[in-house]
Design a protein around this motif. Structure first.
Motif, short mmCIF file in Angstrom:
data_model
loop_
_atom_site.label_atom_id
_atom_site.label_comp_id
_atom_site.label_asym_id
_atom_site.label_seq_id
_atom_site.Cartn_x
_atom_site.Cartn_y
_atom_site.Cartn_z
N PRO A 240 0.82 -1.21 0.00
CA PRO A 240 0.00 0.00 0.00
C PRO A 240 0.86 1.27 0.00
CG PRO A 240 -0.90 -1.59 1.53
CD PRO A 240 0.43 -2.14 1.07
N GLY A 241 0.51 2.17 -0.91
CA GLY A 241 1.27 3.41 -1.06
C GLY A 241 2.23 3.38 -2.23
N ASP A 275 -5.60 2.57 4.74
CA ASP A 275 -4.85 3.06 5.89
C ASP A 275 -4.39 4.48 5.57
OD1 ASP A 275 -3.04 3.70 7.86
OD2 ASP A 275 -2.01 1.76 7.82
N PRO A 276 -4.73 5.47 6.37
CA PRO A 276 -4.32 6.85 6.05
C PRO A 276 -2.82 6.99 5.82
CG PRO A 276 -5.93 6.86 7.82
CD PRO A 276 -5.57 5.43 7.57
N GLN A 277 -2.02 6.18 6.50
CA GLN A 277 -0.57 6.26 6.30
C GLN A 277 -0.19 5.97 4.85
OE1 GLN A 277 1.99 7.24 8.44
NE2 GLN A 277 3.12 7.14 6.49
N SER A 278 -1.02 5.15 4.16
CA SER A 278 -0.74 4.84 2.77
C SER A 278 -0.83 6.08 1.89
CB SER A 278 -1.70 3.77 2.26
OG SER A 278 -1.59 2.58 3.00
N ILE A 279 -1.65 7.03 2.29
CA ILE A 279 -1.76 8.28 1.52
C ILE A 279 -0.44 9.03 1.57
CG2 ILE A 279 -2.93 10.52 1.41
CD1 ILE A 279 -5.41 9.11 2.57
N ALA A 280 0.12 9.14 2.77
CA ALA A 280 1.41 9.83 2.90
C ALA A 280 2.50 9.10 2.12
CB ALA A 280 1.79 9.93 4.37
N THR A 281 2.49 7.77 2.18
CA THR A 281 3.47 6.98 1.45
C THR A 281 3.33 7.21 -0.05
OG1 THR A 281 3.44 5.29 3.17
CG2 THR A 281 4.34 4.65 1.03
N ALA A 284 4.58 10.76 -1.16
CA ALA A 284 6.04 10.78 -1.22
C ALA A 284 6.55 10.02 -2.44
CB ALA A 284 6.62 10.18 0.06
N ALA A 285 5.93 8.89 -2.75
CA ALA A 285 6.35 8.10 -3.91
C ALA A 285 6.09 8.84 -5.21
CB ALA A 285 5.62 6.76 -3.91
N CYS A 286 4.99 9.58 -5.29
CA CYS A 286 4.70 10.37 -6.49
C CYS A 286 5.80 11.40 -6.74
CB CYS A 286 3.35 11.08 -6.36
SG CYS A 286 1.92 10.00 -6.57
N ALA A 332 6.34 17.02 1.47
CA ALA A 332 7.04 16.83 0.20
C ALA A 332 7.55 18.16 -0.36
CB ALA A 332 6.12 16.15 -0.80
N LEU A 333 6.73 19.20 -0.27
CA LEU A 333 7.14 20.50 -0.79
C LEU A 333 8.19 21.16 0.08
CD1 LEU A 333 3.77 22.03 -2.07
CD2 LEU A 333 5.71 21.21 -3.42
#
Length: 361
Positions: A240-241, A275-281, A284-286, A332-333
């Motif tokens: 995930p992520g 999982d909300p943490q997957s959004i942050a992952t 960052a991956a993007c 990220a920014l």
């Protein structure tokens, strides 16, 4: 004609039924009387010189009023060719696409749902003419003067913490001139059906190239994802992520260079878990993929657009998703500010979550 200058609904319904057969290009030859009156009254055109384009914009705004997440709104977009790349489709193809929204045959759609779709669109046209939903510039005693074609895609100033972003209240597939659009996917990289009103389904539909009697000739995004998986046996399900880039297909006509598929939804029972943490992952991956591609293969990449990941069929609360997205973009920014970041949502209440002023000092 009513005293307020608007046409009768029944008259407008009849005209829309005829327009369904001819399609939007028919407006360039003749804008029928009731639609003409509604277009001028709403301020979508000032005179006959821009009447055809104004009538088309009015129909697009009326369909947007019905809602791209609603079956009627989505079917209206398909029926009249209001989706990107579908303006010139033959009537039979447009009817077939609208029937798929409801999951029925074209013949059944013609005898049942199509009538409701046309009647509801006529009502939305009149509502749009009475109460324009977008920003207006109005002189006393005159109809609203506006540029409604831009309303769904105009970017509003927003912030992710202390970092500026641009917020769009719009279907993601209508955005223009953003280098990278991010799509929310499941960890098996199986995109949503192209007739579903999801980010994944909408991008899949908009990116398809060509059209045949039985559907799109090239399902670009799904085909590229399938090729990526075949080249990596055993890779599924993804962590995930994780993010997988593809080309834009027909979205290139709107200035899109890449589509990034963020795998955030994990199948669970008959639905998904995010999982909300997957959004942050995923965010960052993007940025990691974008930096790599800008260095190696796509030096022109400068902008990314994120939907509210996991908040549709993923089942995550929109506010929770938007909060994690906002924090992840800010992080990220902060590390790499050399990007223009956009956020897209269909919900004004979600857009408002990005309106916070930067901290003082």
């Amino acid at each position: 004609m009513k005293p307020d200058g608007l046409p009768d609904r029944a008259e407008l319904v009849q005209e829309l039924r005829q327009l369904r057969r001819g399609g939007l290009p028919a407006l360039q030859s003749l804008v029928p009387e009731a639609l003409r009156a509604a277009t001028l009254h709403a301020g979508y055109a000032r005179d006959d010189g821009d009447l055809a384009d104004g009538a088309e914009r009015l129909l697009g705004a009326a369909a947007a009023r019905l809602g791209a997440d609603d079956l009627i709104g989505r079917a209206a977009q398909c029926t009249f060719g209001l989706l990107p790349g579908r303006r010139g489709d033959p009537a039979a193809d447009r009817r077939r696409a609208a029937a798929l929204v409801y999951g029925v045959t074209p013949e059944r759609f013609r005898h049942s749902q199509e009538r409701q779709v046309v009647e509801q669109l006529a009502g939305a046209v009149l509502a749009e003419a009475r109460e324009p939903s977008g920003p207006t510039v109005r002189a006393p005693g005159t109809p609203a003067a506006r540029t409604p074609a831009r309303v769904p895609t105009v970017g509003l100033p927003g912030r992710a913490g202390n970092r500026p972003v641009t917020v769009h209240i719009s279907p993601i597939e209508l955005l223009r001139d953003i280098d990278i659009l991010v799509s929310s996917e499941n960890v098996h990289l199986e995109m949503s059906k192209s007739f579903r009103p999801t980010v994944s389904g909408s991008l899949r539909h908009a990116a398809s190239v060509g059209c045949a009697a039985d559907g799109p000739v090239t399902d670009v995004l799904a085909d590229e994802l399938a090729a990526w998986v075949r080249a990596r046996p055993g890779v599924l399900p993804l962590r995930p992520g994780a993010v997988v880039p593809t080309g834009p297909g027909a979205l290139a006509e709107r200035g899109v260079r890449r589509v990034y598929h963020a795998a955030v939804a994990v199948p669970e029972g008959h639905g998904y878990r995010v999982d909300p943490q997957s959004i942050a992952t995923a965010v960052a991956a993007c940025f990691t993929h974008a930096r790599r591609e800008r260095t190696d293969t796509h030096p022109a990449l400068r902008s990314l657009c994120f939907p509210v990941l996991g908040a549709g069929r993923g089942g995550l609360d929109r506010r929770t998703s938007a909060s994690w997205l906002r924090w992840a973009i800010e992080d990220a920014l902060t590390a790499d500010p050399d990007w223009q970041v956009h956020v897209v949502t269909r919900y004004p209440e979600v857009a408002r979550l990005f309106e916070a002023a930067p901290p003082e000092g």
